[in-house]
Motif scaffolding. Structure first.
Motif, PDB file in Angstrom:
ATOM      1  N   VAL A 146      -1.460   4.411  10.221  1.00 46.61           N
ATOM      2  CA  VAL A 146      -0.486   3.443   9.720  1.00 46.61           C
ATOM      3  C   VAL A 146       0.103   2.700  10.914  1.00 46.61           C
ATOM      4  CG1 VAL A 146       1.593   3.113   8.346  1.00 46.61           C
ATOM      5  CG2 VAL A 146       0.056   5.017   7.837  1.00 46.61           C
ATOM      6  N   GLN A 190       0.806  -1.211   0.000  1.00 46.89           N
ATOM      7  CA  GLN A 190       0.000   0.000   0.000  1.00 46.89           C
ATOM      8  C   GLN A 190       0.843   1.267   0.000  1.00 46.89           C
ATOM      9  OE1 GLN A 190      -3.405   0.572   2.327  1.00 46.89           O
ATOM     10  NE2 GLN A 190      -3.607  -1.595   2.797  1.00 46.89           N
ATOM     11  N   ILE A 232       1.363   3.745   1.794  1.00 44.76           N
ATOM     12  CA  ILE A 232       1.023   4.215   3.144  1.00 44.76           C
ATOM     13  C   ILE A 232       1.357   5.693   3.348  1.00 44.76           C
ATOM     14  CG2 ILE A 232       1.166   1.956   4.276  1.00 44.76           C
ATOM     15  CD1 ILE A 232       3.952   2.747   5.237  1.00 44.76           C
ATOM     16  N   GLU A 278       7.118  -3.214   7.024  1.00 48.69           N
ATOM     17  CA  GLU A 278       7.010  -3.925   5.749  1.00 48.69           C
ATOM     18  C   GLU A 278       7.363  -2.989   4.593  1.00 48.69           C
ATOM     19  OE1 GLU A 278       3.843  -6.116   2.865  1.00 48.69           O
ATOM     20  OE2 GLU A 278       3.102  -5.229   4.733  1.00 48.69           O
ATOM     21  N   GLU A 281       3.759  -2.289  11.959  1.00 48.65           N
ATOM     22  CA  GLU A 281       4.062  -3.400  11.044  1.00 48.65           C
ATOM     23  C   GLU A 281       4.047  -2.926   9.588  1.00 48.65           C
ATOM     24  OE1 GLU A 281       1.617  -3.844  13.575  1.00 48.65           O
ATOM     25  OE2 GLU A 281       3.329  -4.576  14.749  1.00 48.65           O
ATOM     26  N   GLU A 282       3.086  -2.055   9.286  1.00 51.67           N
ATOM     27  CA  GLU A 282       3.015  -1.548   7.917  1.00 51.67           C
ATOM     28  C   GLU A 282       4.259  -0.742   7.557  1.00 51.67           C
ATOM     29  OE1 GLU A 282      -1.488  -0.896   6.459  1.00 51.67           O
ATOM     30  OE2 GLU A 282      -0.992   0.186   8.303  1.00 51.67           O
ATOM     31  N   TYR A 283       4.706   0.070   8.526  1.00 53.15           N
ATOM     32  CA  TYR A 283       5.932   0.830   8.284  1.00 53.15           C
ATOM     33  C   TYR A 283       7.106  -0.107   8.044  1.00 53.15           C
ATOM     34  CZ  TYR A 283       4.065   5.437   9.586  1.00 53.15           C
ATOM     35  OH  TYR A 283       3.372   6.616   9.634  1.00 53.15           O
TER      36      TYR A 283
END
Ligand code: ADP
Ligand code: MG
Length: 616
Positions: free
Chosen positions: A229, A219, A221, A236, A232-234
């Motif tokens: 956000v 994504q 982000i 990844e 974990e998203e950061y």
């Protein structure tokens, strides 16, 4: 009667096509990005109309998405979207009649460069024509999202115009079929298209399928608010853009509207390979416009000294359609660069305050880059000065101070910031140059790398306080009680004159020192603007040293030192011995200043002096 109409391209479009067909052979893969971007734009427009809620849309239940099919056997590539589509008039206008504002500029840029660059195509808003880099024939089947629309087909082989004909009941949206040229058959391979889509279009909002497989799962982000956000998203995302398994030292996620629209996530990697002595690194910040990659590892986004950054910058002020031509606009790039750099410097200053330990780690890893910035980048020098850290005579071993903290500690009688280069803390604190600072209770910055002297010299001042090399400081030891056996003023002056005569060419001016406490003598570089070590460094960097004529150092003697007092006596009683001692005194001072290139040269004299001492 055939319903097929034949049209010629508007003259400028034909010119663009000729360039595309005949002179673009590198970077051809960007046509995928351009066609996918157009498809994504069309999906966006559909969503916009639909969200308005007032206009009925054809086939409202079909969600906007993009589907790509590579047919190796047939040698074709098909890019289909369920976006807004085009009416017959729009087809004619958009793909052949109207010269986009960018068309003329594209032709100009290509003309000036005398070399067509495929990247230019997208930047000038003539992206659709990039299809002709790889296709001998392009067929567009499209049906507008207007509720009462019908389908149309547009076909062109590039040269000689295009045809247009009704195509009846089509699904909403646009399907573009490329019949690939013989030398472009690779683009009919699913794996190849997957790779290209992942590279440029990985963050497009609408689902993209290649050969039935969903591509864009990462994504964008950076377009979301920070609060939405997850950690974990950061993580990844960093792995994806940073190609780095280790967690970054710092992360800055921000958006701004003025003076330019920016959404960005910037990372400082835990390690920098350049610091580890590897080759110069390149900035790994990708430039996007509305989630589509415009330039990987974009050049000019940041000053050179921030080349360790990784991440993404997205600016809507580089829209894909109208203004992509402005990408070439260096003014815009300069604006971006300035806004990004200022924001990042502010971020670092904040982190230094909020998380001093993390900042220390950052500084240890990246100080060279900041210093390079001080030396090379006038515009950000003041911001950078605040970020510098140095050991000092007032810090504990291994701890550092900022210039601001230093200034706060300055006693009332101190007007300048002093710094001293030495191989280590011990040496610095034992240096004759430090004596006067110590005697006055003034702090000195202790630096160990030659570049630090240049950096501090270039800063010139901080908070209104001049920054000077310790040896250049015009300070005197506060009047101490006269020590026993101290030379009187006339004696000291007499000795200085004798030393000048005796040492001759080896020294410049000889003076009675006001700055020495425990050392008998000191040498000082005669050049007003440079320390001896700066001169040495510059010399080492240049093969042509004619700009740095060899000059004898100035020599100062300490009238309070017993060795100097003895020398004064001896020069009357045993001038020959005194001359040897004087030469040795000078060599000792040079040695202490690090100016002795080959100390072995003085061994003969030392041995001779030793012999005299032992035979007493
Ligand atoms: P730009 O995208 O910068 O406007 P292009 O040459 O890529 O320039 O496209 C020209 C125009 O053609 C677009 O502005 C759009 O109106 C139309 N167009 C291209 N592809 C599509 C598509 N897949 N769906 C709808 N319209 C499209
Ligand atoms: Mg386009």
């Amino acid at each position: 009667m055939s319903q097929t109409e034949t049209h010629t391209f508007q003259a400028e479009i034909q010119q663009v096509l000729d360039i595309v067909i005949h002179s673009l052979y590198t970077d051809r893969e960007i046509f995928v990005r351009e066609l996918v971007s157009n498809a994504a734009d069309a999906c966006e427009k559909l969503r916009f109309v639909q969200s308005g809620g007032t206009t009925a849309v054809l086939q409202p239940d079909v969600a906007p998405s993009i589907r790509i099919t590579a047919d190796e056997a047939a040698g074709t590539l098909t890019i289909a979207d369920t976006g807004i589509g085009m009416t017959r008039d729009e087809l004619v206008e958009n793909l052949g009649t109207i010269a986009h504002s960018g068309t003329r500029k594209f032709l100009q840029a290509v003309g000036e460069a005398r070399k067509a660059d495929a990247q230019l195509i997208g930047q000038f808003g003539v992206g659709f024509y990039s299809a002709f880099m790889v296709a001998s024939k392009v067929t567009v089947r499209t049906r507008s999202g207007n509720a009462d629309s019908t389908g149309w087909q547009w076909t062109s082989a590039g040269a000689g115009g295009y045809t247009i004909e009704p195509a009846g009941e089509l699904p909403r949206g646009t399907e573009i079929v490329l019949e690939l040229k013989d030398d472009a058959k690779d683009f009919a391979k699913t794996a190849e298209i997957e790779r290209i889509v992942k590279r440029y279009s990985n963050f497009v909002t609408f689902p993209i399928e290649v050969g039935g497989t969903r591509m864009n799962t990462v994504q964008a982000i950076w377009t979301r608010p920070k609060s939405e956000v997850t950690e974990e998203e950061y993580q990844e995302f960093y792995k994806y853009v940073g190609h780095d398994a280790e967690a970054p030292l710092f992360r800055l996620h921000f958006s701004a509207d003025a003076p330019i629209s920016i959404k960005a996530i910037l990372f400082v990697p835990a390690r920098n390979f350049e610091t580890l002595g590897m080759n110069r690194v390149d900035s790994e910040v990708n430039l996007h416009c509305r989630k589509v990659l415009i330039e990987p590892k974009a050049k000019g986004l940041f000053p050179d000294w921030l080349r360790f950054l990784k991440g993404v910058v997205d600016s809507e002020d580089l829209p894909l359609n109208v203004s992509r031509e402005r990408m070439q606009d260096s003014d815009l790039l300069r604006k971006l660069n300035r806004a990004l750099t200022n924001r990042f410097l502010k971020f670092l200053a904040d982190e230094a305050e909020k998380q001093p330990e993390a900042y220390d780690r950052f500084f240890r890893e990246y100080h060279r880059f900041l210093k390079e910035g001080v030396l090379s980048d006038q515009d950000h020098r003041d911001g950078l000065a605040k970020l510098l850290r140095f050991e000092s005579s007032a810090t504990e071993l291994g701890k550092t101070t900022s210039l601001a903290e230093y200034v706060k500690r300055m006693p009332a009688d101190q007007t300048e910031i002093g710094f001293l280069l030495a191989t280590g803390r011990e040496t610095a604190l034992a240096s004759p140059y430090y004596e006067v600072f110590k005697a006055r209770g003034h702090e000195v910055l202790l630096v160990t790398e030659p570049i630090d002297e240049f950096v501090l010299d270039r800063l010139h001042e901080f908070d209104g306080k001049k920054i000077v090399a310790a040896e250049k400081a015009e300070l005197s030891v506060p009047d101490a009680e006269a020590s026993e056996g101290q030379l009187s003023e006339p004696e000291a002056t007499g000795l200085a004159e004798w030393l000048k005569t005796t040492l001759g060419e080896a020294v410049g001016e000889v003076r009675v020192s006001k700055r020495l406490v425990g050392s008998p003598a000191v040498v000082l570089e005669g050049d007003r603007f440079m320390t001896a070590s700066m001169k040495r460094t510059l010399k080492a960097m240049q093969r042509d040293t004619s700009g740095f004529p060899e000059s004898a150092p100035e020599f100062e003697i300490n009238p309070r030192h017993s060795l100097v007092a003895r020398l004064e006596k001896t020069r009357h009683s045993d001038p020959e011995l005194a001359a040897k001692a004087a030469a040795q005194l000078l060599d000792n001072a040079r040695l202490s200043a690090g100016l002795m290139e080959d100390p072995r040269a003085m061994l003969g004299r030392i041995n001779e002096l030793l012999e005299r001492v032992l035979s007493k």
